[in-house]
Motif scaffolding. Sequence first.
Motif, mmCIF file in Angstrom:
data_model
loop_
_atom_site.group_PDB
_atom_site.id
_atom_site.type_symbol
_atom_site.label_atom_id
_atom_site.label_comp_id
_atom_site.label_asym_id
_atom_site.label_seq_id
_atom_site.Cartn_x
_atom_site.Cartn_y
_atom_site.Cartn_z
ATOM 1 N N TYR A 263 59.013 30.144 -15.633
ATOM 2 C CA TYR A 263 60.405 29.666 -15.632
ATOM 3 C C TYR A 263 61.393 30.830 -15.554
ATOM 4 N N GLU A 264 61.014 32.002 -16.084
ATOM 5 C CA GLU A 264 61.883 33.173 -15.988
ATOM 6 C C GLU A 264 61.919 33.691 -14.546
ATOM 7 N N TRP A 265 60.748 33.729 -13.887
ATOM 8 C CA TRP A 265 60.714 34.112 -12.469
ATOM 9 C C TRP A 265 61.549 33.145 -11.631
ATOM 10 N N ASN A 266 61.398 31.850 -11.902
ATOM 11 C CA ASN A 266 62.149 30.847 -11.147
ATOM 12 C C ASN A 266 63.643 31.034 -11.324
ATOM 13 N N ALA A 267 64.070 31.328 -12.542
ATOM 14 C CA ALA A 267 65.490 31.568 -12.795
ATOM 15 C C ALA A 267 65.973 32.789 -12.012
ATOM 16 N N LEU A 268 65.174 33.855 -12.013
ATOM 17 C CA LEU A 268 65.553 35.060 -11.268
ATOM 18 C C LEU A 268 65.640 34.769 -9.776
ATOM 19 N N ARG A 269 64.671 34.054 -9.241
ATOM 20 C CA ARG A 269 64.702 33.711 -7.804
ATOM 21 C C ARG A 269 65.960 32.921 -7.459
ATOM 22 N N GLU A 270 66.309 31.962 -8.293
ATOM 23 C CA GLU A 270 67.496 31.143 -8.050
ATOM 24 C C GLU A 270 68.769 31.992 -8.100
ATOM 25 N N ILE A 271 68.849 32.877 -9.084
ATOM 26 C CA ILE A 271 70.026 33.752 -9.203
ATOM 27 C C ILE A 271 70.142 34.646 -7.975
ATOM 28 N N VAL A 272 69.042 35.266 -7.575
ATOM 29 C CA VAL A 272 69.074 36.174 -6.417
ATOM 30 C C VAL A 272 69.464 35.410 -5.155
ATOM 31 N N GLN A 273 68.943 34.205 -4.973
ATOM 32 C CA GLN A 273 69.307 33.410 -3.794
ATOM 33 C C GLN A 273 70.801 33.066 -3.810
ATOM 34 N N GLU A 274 71.333 32.709 -4.960
ATOM 35 C CA GLU A 274 72.765 32.420 -5.069
ATOM 36 C C GLU A 274 73.599 33.662 -4.769
ATOM 37 N N GLU A 275 73.140 34.830 -5.209
ATOM 38 C CA GLU A 275 73.852 36.079 -4.932
ATOM 39 C C GLU A 275 73.814 36.414 -3.443
ATOM 40 N N ILE A 276 72.689 36.166 -2.794
ATOM 41 C CA ILE A 276 72.587 36.391 -1.351
ATOM 42 C C ILE A 276 73.538 35.463 -0.605
ATOM 43 N N ASP A 277 73.567 34.191 -0.992
ATOM 44 C CA ASP A 277 74.473 33.231 -0.347
ATOM 45 C C ASP A 277 75.930 33.645 -0.528
ATOM 46 N N ALA A 278 76.292 34.063 -1.723
ATOM 47 C CA ALA A 278 77.665 34.500 -1.987
ATOM 48 C C ALA A 278 78.000 35.740 -1.164
ATOM 49 N N PHE B 209 74.705 39.652 -12.467
ATOM 50 C CA PHE B 209 73.967 38.761 -13.358
ATOM 51 C C PHE B 209 73.263 39.597 -14.422
ATOM 52 N N MET B 210 72.898 38.939 -15.505
ATOM 53 C CA MET B 210 72.170 39.561 -16.600
ATOM 54 C C MET B 210 71.066 38.603 -17.004
ATOM 55 N N LEU B 211 69.922 39.135 -17.378
ATOM 56 C CA LEU B 211 68.857 38.288 -17.908
ATOM 57 C C LEU B 211 68.005 39.087 -18.867
ATOM 58 N N SER B 212 67.299 38.377 -19.705
ATOM 59 C CA SER B 212 66.424 38.997 -20.685
ATOM 60 C C SER B 212 65.128 38.203 -20.734
ATOM 61 N N TRP B 213 64.019 38.864 -20.367
ATOM 62 C CA TRP B 213 62.730 38.190 -20.417
ATOM 63 C C TRP B 213 62.114 38.379 -21.788
ATOM 64 N N LYS B 214 61.292 37.430 -22.181
ATOM 65 C CA LYS B 214 60.676 37.475 -23.503
ATOM 66 C C LYS B 214 59.632 38.582 -23.625
ATOM 67 N N SER B 215 58.994 38.956 -22.527
ATOM 68 C CA SER B 215 57.987 40.009 -22.564
ATOM 69 C C SER B 215 58.047 40.810 -21.268
ATOM 70 N N TYR B 216 57.220 41.835 -21.196
ATOM 71 C CA TYR B 216 57.177 42.672 -20.004
ATOM 72 C C TYR B 216 56.781 41.854 -18.778
ATOM 73 N N GLU B 217 55.855 40.943 -18.945
ATOM 74 C CA GLU B 217 55.443 40.038 -17.871
ATOM 75 C C GLU B 217 56.198 38.719 -18.017
ATOM 76 N N PRO B 218 57.072 38.388 -17.077
ATOM 77 C CA PRO B 218 57.873 37.171 -17.204
ATOM 78 C C PRO B 218 57.037 35.899 -17.059
ATOM 79 N N GLU B 219 57.509 34.868 -17.721
ATOM 80 C CA GLU B 219 56.891 33.557 -17.585
ATOM 81 C C GLU B 219 57.394 32.905 -16.300
#
Length: 76
Positions: free
Chosen positions: A31-46, A19-29
């Motif tokens: 919704y960005e954290w939520n997106a990362l959590r969802e991606i990581v969970q999907e990767e773990i399931d796969a 996966f690839m992602l780009s956060w708007k700043s050094y500290e993620p917002e």
Amino acid sequence: MKETPLPGRLFRHGAHFDFMLSWKSYEPEEYEWNALREIVQEEIDASKKLEEMIFNSRNKMREKFFYGSQALALEP
């Protein structure tokens, strides 16, 4: 990367990224954290499914799959 989207070269040269992602700043917002959590969970399931397929490939009682796919998900 502030307001800069993922560069096209990542898609041209990044065929083997999980996966690839780009956060708007050094500290993620949030919704960005939520997106990362969802991606990581999907990767773990796969990963768990792949592990099951690899290590139980000779078991007659294994789960049998009839297709495999890597989905492309893009979020603006």
